[in-house]
Design a protein around this motif. Structure first.
Motif, PDB file in Angstrom:
ATOM      1  N   PHE A   1     -50.073  40.526 -51.183  1.00  0.00           N
ATOM      2  CA  PHE A   1     -48.628  40.541 -51.371  1.00  0.00           C
ATOM      3  C   PHE A   1     -47.983  41.816 -50.823  1.00  0.00           C
ATOM      4  O   PHE A   1     -46.791  41.839 -50.554  1.00  0.00           O
ATOM      5  CB  PHE A   1     -48.273  40.403 -52.851  1.00  0.00           C
ATOM      6  CG  PHE A   1     -48.606  39.066 -53.466  1.00  0.00           C
ATOM      7  CD1 PHE A   1     -49.009  37.986 -52.722  1.00  0.00           C
ATOM      8  CD2 PHE A   1     -48.494  38.907 -54.836  1.00  0.00           C
ATOM      9  CE1 PHE A   1     -49.298  36.764 -53.306  1.00  0.00           C
ATOM     10  CE2 PHE A   1     -48.783  37.690 -55.440  1.00  0.00           C
ATOM     11  CZ  PHE A   1     -49.182  36.621 -54.670  1.00  0.00           C
ATOM     12  N   ASP A   2     -48.758  42.884 -50.673  1.00  0.00           N
ATOM     13  CA  ASP A   2     -48.232  44.138 -50.125  1.00  0.00           C
ATOM     14  C   ASP A   2     -48.321  44.184 -48.598  1.00  0.00           C
ATOM     15  O   ASP A   2     -47.894  45.160 -47.985  1.00  0.00           O
ATOM     16  CB  ASP A   2     -48.996  45.335 -50.710  1.00  0.00           C
ATOM     17  CG  ASP A   2     -48.705  45.519 -52.189  1.00  0.00           C
ATOM     18  OD1 ASP A   2     -47.541  45.361 -52.598  1.00  0.00           O
ATOM     19  OD2 ASP A   2     -49.651  45.819 -52.938  1.00  0.00           O
ATOM     20  N   ASP A   3     -48.866  43.154 -47.988  1.00  0.00           N
ATOM     21  CA  ASP A   3     -49.010  43.075 -46.529  1.00  0.00           C
ATOM     22  C   ASP A   3     -48.458  41.726 -46.065  1.00  0.00           C
ATOM     23  O   ASP A   3     -49.202  40.751 -45.946  1.00  0.00           O
ATOM     24  CB  ASP A   3     -50.484  43.226 -46.142  1.00  0.00           C
ATOM     25  CG  ASP A   3     -50.709  43.124 -44.642  1.00  0.00           C
ATOM     26  OD1 ASP A   3     -49.726  43.097 -43.867  1.00  0.00           O
ATOM     27  OD2 ASP A   3     -51.887  43.072 -44.243  1.00  0.00           O
ATOM     28  N   PRO A   4     -47.135  41.660 -45.804  1.00  0.00           N
ATOM     29  CA  PRO A   4     -46.525  40.381 -45.421  1.00  0.00           C
ATOM     30  C   PRO A   4     -47.188  39.692 -44.233  1.00  0.00           C
ATOM     31  O   PRO A   4     -47.188  38.468 -44.159  1.00  0.00           O
ATOM     32  CB  PRO A   4     -45.072  40.765 -45.121  1.00  0.00           C
ATOM     33  CG  PRO A   4     -44.829  41.952 -45.985  1.00  0.00           C
ATOM     34  CD  PRO A   4     -46.134  42.723 -45.960  1.00  0.00           C
TER      35      PRO A   4
ATOM     36  N   LEU B   1     -49.685  37.248 -45.327  1.00  0.00           N
ATOM     37  CA  LEU B   1     -49.116  36.041 -45.928  1.00  0.00           C
ATOM     38  C   LEU B   1     -48.822  34.993 -44.863  1.00  0.00           C
ATOM     39  O   LEU B   1     -49.105  33.814 -45.059  1.00  0.00           O
ATOM     40  CB  LEU B   1     -47.850  36.380 -46.712  1.00  0.00           C
ATOM     41  CG  LEU B   1     -48.001  37.428 -47.805  1.00  0.00           C
ATOM     42  CD1 LEU B   1     -46.645  37.716 -48.447  1.00  0.00           C
ATOM     43  CD2 LEU B   1     -49.016  37.001 -48.838  1.00  0.00           C
TER      44      LEU B   1
ATOM     45  N   ALA C   1     -40.330  43.128 -54.184  1.00  0.00           N
ATOM     46  CA  ALA C   1     -40.719  43.135 -52.766  1.00  0.00           C
ATOM     47  C   ALA C   1     -41.885  42.187 -52.522  1.00  0.00           C
ATOM     48  O   ALA C   1     -41.883  41.422 -51.548  1.00  0.00           O
ATOM     49  CB  ALA C   1     -41.070  44.551 -52.321  1.00  0.00           C
ATOM     50  N   ARG C   2     -42.870  42.218 -53.403  1.00  0.00           N
ATOM     51  CA  ARG C   2     -44.030  41.331 -53.257  1.00  0.00           C
ATOM     52  C   ARG C   2     -43.609  39.873 -53.342  1.00  0.00           C
ATOM     53  O   ARG C   2     -43.985  39.054 -52.491  1.00  0.00           O
ATOM     54  CB  ARG C   2     -45.062  41.628 -54.348  1.00  0.00           C
ATOM     55  CG  ARG C   2     -45.783  42.934 -54.195  1.00  0.00           C
ATOM     56  CD  ARG C   2     -46.615  43.236 -55.413  1.00  0.00           C
ATOM     57  NE  ARG C   2     -47.381  44.469 -55.240  1.00  0.00           N
ATOM     58  CZ  ARG C   2     -48.026  45.068 -56.222  1.00  0.00           C
ATOM     59  NH1 ARG C   2     -48.027  44.554 -57.445  1.00  0.00           N
ATOM     60  NH2 ARG C   2     -48.686  46.174 -55.981  1.00  0.00           N
TER      61      ARG C   2
ATOM     62  N   ALA D   1     -41.545  38.695 -50.405  1.00  0.00           N
ATOM     63  CA  ALA D   1     -42.383  38.478 -49.218  1.00  0.00           C
ATOM     64  C   ALA D   1     -43.119  37.148 -49.297  1.00  0.00           C
ATOM     65  O   ALA D   1     -43.252  36.435 -48.291  1.00  0.00           O
ATOM     66  CB  ALA D   1     -43.383  39.631 -49.064  1.00  0.00           C
TER      67      ALA D   1
ATOM     68  N   ASP E   1     -40.510  34.342 -48.623  1.00  0.00           N
ATOM     69  CA  ASP E   1     -40.154  34.332 -47.199  1.00  0.00           C
ATOM     70  C   ASP E   1     -41.278  33.750 -46.350  1.00  0.00           C
ATOM     71  O   ASP E   1     -41.038  32.922 -45.472  1.00  0.00           O
ATOM     72  CB  ASP E   1     -39.845  35.751 -46.714  1.00  0.00           C
ATOM     73  CG  ASP E   1     -38.560  36.319 -47.302  1.00  0.00           C
ATOM     74  OD1 ASP E   1     -37.753  35.550 -47.860  1.00  0.00           O
ATOM     75  OD2 ASP E   1     -38.380  37.552 -47.208  1.00  0.00           O
ATOM     76  N   ALA E   2     -42.508  34.171 -46.608  1.00  0.00           N
ATOM     77  CA  ALA E   2     -43.648  33.685 -45.825  1.00  0.00           C
ATOM     78  C   ALA E   2     -43.909  32.202 -46.073  1.00  0.00           C
ATOM     79  O   ALA E   2     -44.257  31.468 -45.148  1.00  0.00           O
ATOM     80  CB  ALA E   2     -44.897  34.503 -46.138  1.00  0.00           C
TER      81      ALA E   2
END
Length: 151
Positions: A44-47, A50, A75-76, A79, A82-83
């Motif tokens: 979740f911290d690296d879009p 995803l 933010a997580r 993301a 959005d993904a």
């Protein structure tokens, strides 16, 4: 295909094992460190992880991001939504709180996520999970430690 996030955790692991045991379901799992064989990399911290991890997913079982400051959780979760939209996911199942309006300190990110999911282009199911046993137990241990230190 169904993808369950957070399968290295207690809830995600249980959901993944339960769905995987059902005949006829195509189920994948995701973890922060996914090996590409048993689990997809879903961080979740690296879009970017995803986008690749959600490829080919019809139903996403989105186990909430866990403990962090609200801005980090927002933010997580943002993301993930959005993904999922970009990947063409058709249905998202989100693990929220038993009552998203409860005045718990962990509730605002869940309420925000539910609103963001409602505005998305896919179908949504909100699961109303109760608090996990480790939360009140952890608070009790913390309270006891604080009491012992301060008298």
């Amino acid at each position: 295909m169904i993808l369950v996030t957070g399968i290295s955790g207690g809830l995600g692991g249980l959901i993944h094992r339960g769905l995987s045991a059902r005949d006829g379901l195509d189920v994948a799992g995701g973890t922060r460190s996914g090996d590409g064989v048993r689990a997809r990399r879903i961080d979740f911290d690296d879009p970017a992880s995803l986008a690749a991890g959600f490829h080919g997913v019809d139903v996403l079982v989105f186990v909430s991001a866990g403990y962090a400051e609200d801005d980090v959780v927002l933010a997580r979760h943002g993301a993930v939504v959005d993904a999922a939209e970009a990947a063409g996911v058709r249905h998202v199942v989100y693990t929220s709180l038993a009552r998203s309006g409860e005045p718990l300190t962990i509730a605002p990110p869940h309420r925000w996520t539910e609103a963001r999911l409602a505005a998305a282009s896919f179908e949504v199911t909100i699961l109303r999970n109760g608090l996990y046993a480790e939360i009140p137990a952890g608070l009790a241990v913390l309270g006891a430690a604080t009491a012992a230190e301060t008298g």
